[in-house]
Design an enzyme around this catalytic site. Sequence first.
Site, short mmCIF file in Angstrom:
data_model
loop_
_atom_site.label_atom_id
_atom_site.label_comp_id
_atom_site.label_asym_id
_atom_site.label_seq_id
_atom_site.Cartn_x
_atom_site.Cartn_y
_atom_site.Cartn_z
N HIS A 63 8.77 2.45 -1.58
CA HIS A 63 8.19 3.61 -0.90
C HIS A 63 9.25 4.52 -0.29
CE1 HIS A 63 8.40 1.08 2.87
NE2 HIS A 63 8.65 2.25 3.40
N ASP B 11 6.82 -3.39 -3.64
CA ASP B 11 7.56 -2.44 -2.81
C ASP B 11 9.07 -2.69 -2.87
OD1 ASP B 11 7.77 -0.22 -1.21
OD2 ASP B 11 7.47 -1.31 0.68
N GLY C 266 12.37 4.19 9.15
CA GLY C 266 13.80 4.32 8.86
C GLY C 266 14.45 2.98 8.61
N SER D 218 12.88 0.75 6.92
CA SER D 218 12.34 0.33 5.63
C SER D 218 13.44 0.20 4.58
CB SER D 218 11.30 1.34 5.13
OG SER D 218 10.16 1.32 5.94
N LEU E 118 -3.81 -13.84 -12.98
CA LEU E 118 -4.81 -14.88 -13.18
C LEU E 118 -6.15 -14.27 -13.55
CD1 LEU E 118 -5.49 -17.88 -13.10
CD2 LEU E 118 -5.94 -17.66 -10.64
N VAL F 55 -8.75 -13.00 -11.14
CA VAL F 55 -9.88 -13.38 -10.29
C VAL F 55 -9.92 -12.49 -9.06
CG1 VAL F 55 -9.85 -15.80 -11.01
CG2 VAL F 55 -8.53 -15.10 -9.00
N LEU F 56 -11.09 -12.43 -8.44
CA LEU F 56 -11.27 -11.84 -7.13
C LEU F 56 -11.69 -12.98 -6.21
CD1 LEU F 56 -11.37 -9.21 -5.45
CD2 LEU F 56 -13.79 -9.07 -6.00
#
Length: 496
Positions: A142, A172, A242, A244, A299, A301-302
């Site tokens: 990001h 990220d 900052g 990050s 995989l 799935v939820l």
Amino acid sequence: MKRLVLALCAVGVLGAGAAIAVQGTHDAPAAGAQVAATPAPGVPANAAAGAPAPTPAPMIALPDFSVVASRNGPAVVNISTTGSVKTSYDNRGEPFADDPFFEFFRRFQGPQGPQRGGQAPSHGVGSGFIVSADGLIMTNAHVVRDASEVTVKLTDRREFRAKVLGSDPRTDVAVLKIDAKNLPVVPLGRSMDVKVGEWVLAIGSPFGLENTVTAGVVSAKGRALDDGSVPFIQTDVAVNPGNSGGPLFNTKGEVVGINSQIYSQTGGYQGLSFAIPIDVAQRIRDQIVATGKVVHAKLGVLAQEVDQSFADSFDLPSPEGALIVNVEKGSAAEQSGLKPGDVVRAINGQKIVASGDLSSYVALAKPGDKVTLDVWRQGKAVSLAGKLGNATERTLANAGGDDDSPVAKSRLGLALRPLDPLEKQAVGLASGLVIERAGGAAASAGLQPGDVLLSVNGRPVNSVEQVRDVVSKSSKSVALLIQRGEERIFIPVRLG
């Protein structure tokens, strides 16, 4: 009487223990008299009687943070980015600007109407760290998102234009490259060895203040945020905008994480910060360096959490595991025999306590890895075997173009997928396609990720194939009916 008065006064001023000592100084014992030993204040009576004293806890020495900072500070860099963002026209003074159809009709007002805005410059700051002497740098995805120019500044004040080798929004993580040699580098540790309660150190550029050092302890491990694909390290290290992309060090001076997120209701640090485990980040870095892209296991799935009520309903011995809500058709989960209502309690022998543990395990695996699932099904333990799939092979296609063609280059410029059952319930729709990415003609028309496509040229669509069929029969433009929030609107899109 005089001695008694002195003793009572001592009781009032110093306490009973001190009074005994005062009285003893005035009343010496008679010759040959036996006097019981009186324990000193704060010493247990059994210690005075010859019982073994309790072993004191070992002294805890605080780490010398100055050593870690001086050794690794030169390998931590400041990252600044420039880019551009789309700006809309100024709606001030427009009485119907909040009307969902305002934008649609505004397009046909011609040059005399309010003009659409263009591109506005954007700037960002972040942190990163050098992992190879020839200029390889790791940071957050990001930090460099939508950046047209990335500048890296070292502690010796040298500045370099950086190339983004690749980034992975899911974890990220991003990898940069600068043209330099003999640079200082940070040593990389193992995040799996990190323990809750141990000291850690962050170096970064909060609010642009370069090479700022903050310290704290690891407050938790394996925190599942967002989609649960990253088992974050939670700390109480002060991390602010900052920071990050900056490194999280252990007391040995090894990087164990990349500072990525904070929990805040104000935008600033409030005691909780989260770092991407370096074990995860290294796997992403290696893929980017080798191929320029990242492939994730899947995989299919939820899942949701198992609380005490679910444990009671399913006769589980404890409220642990990942309760399967939905199994994607054709996925690795379906092929292994997993079904809705199953509770996954372990994968390859690793215990699943929270549903995020399952996602975190899959995030660290590779497509094609074999897995054994310990499942609780209808009051019985079941073992299932399967092979993880490829997350890029999901039910997601570029409508109006080939699967391998970029979204922005397809005729329509949309990446779509069907609504899952929970999404249908949440938005109150029986069918539709979620727009996951918009580019080219669709982006120019104003379509956005998160919009739900309901029909094309008046024809309801439930699959990507249906969209392709309508688009293929259209020559110049199509009318898309979308739902955005609670509003529905037709948007014309001129085909590329």
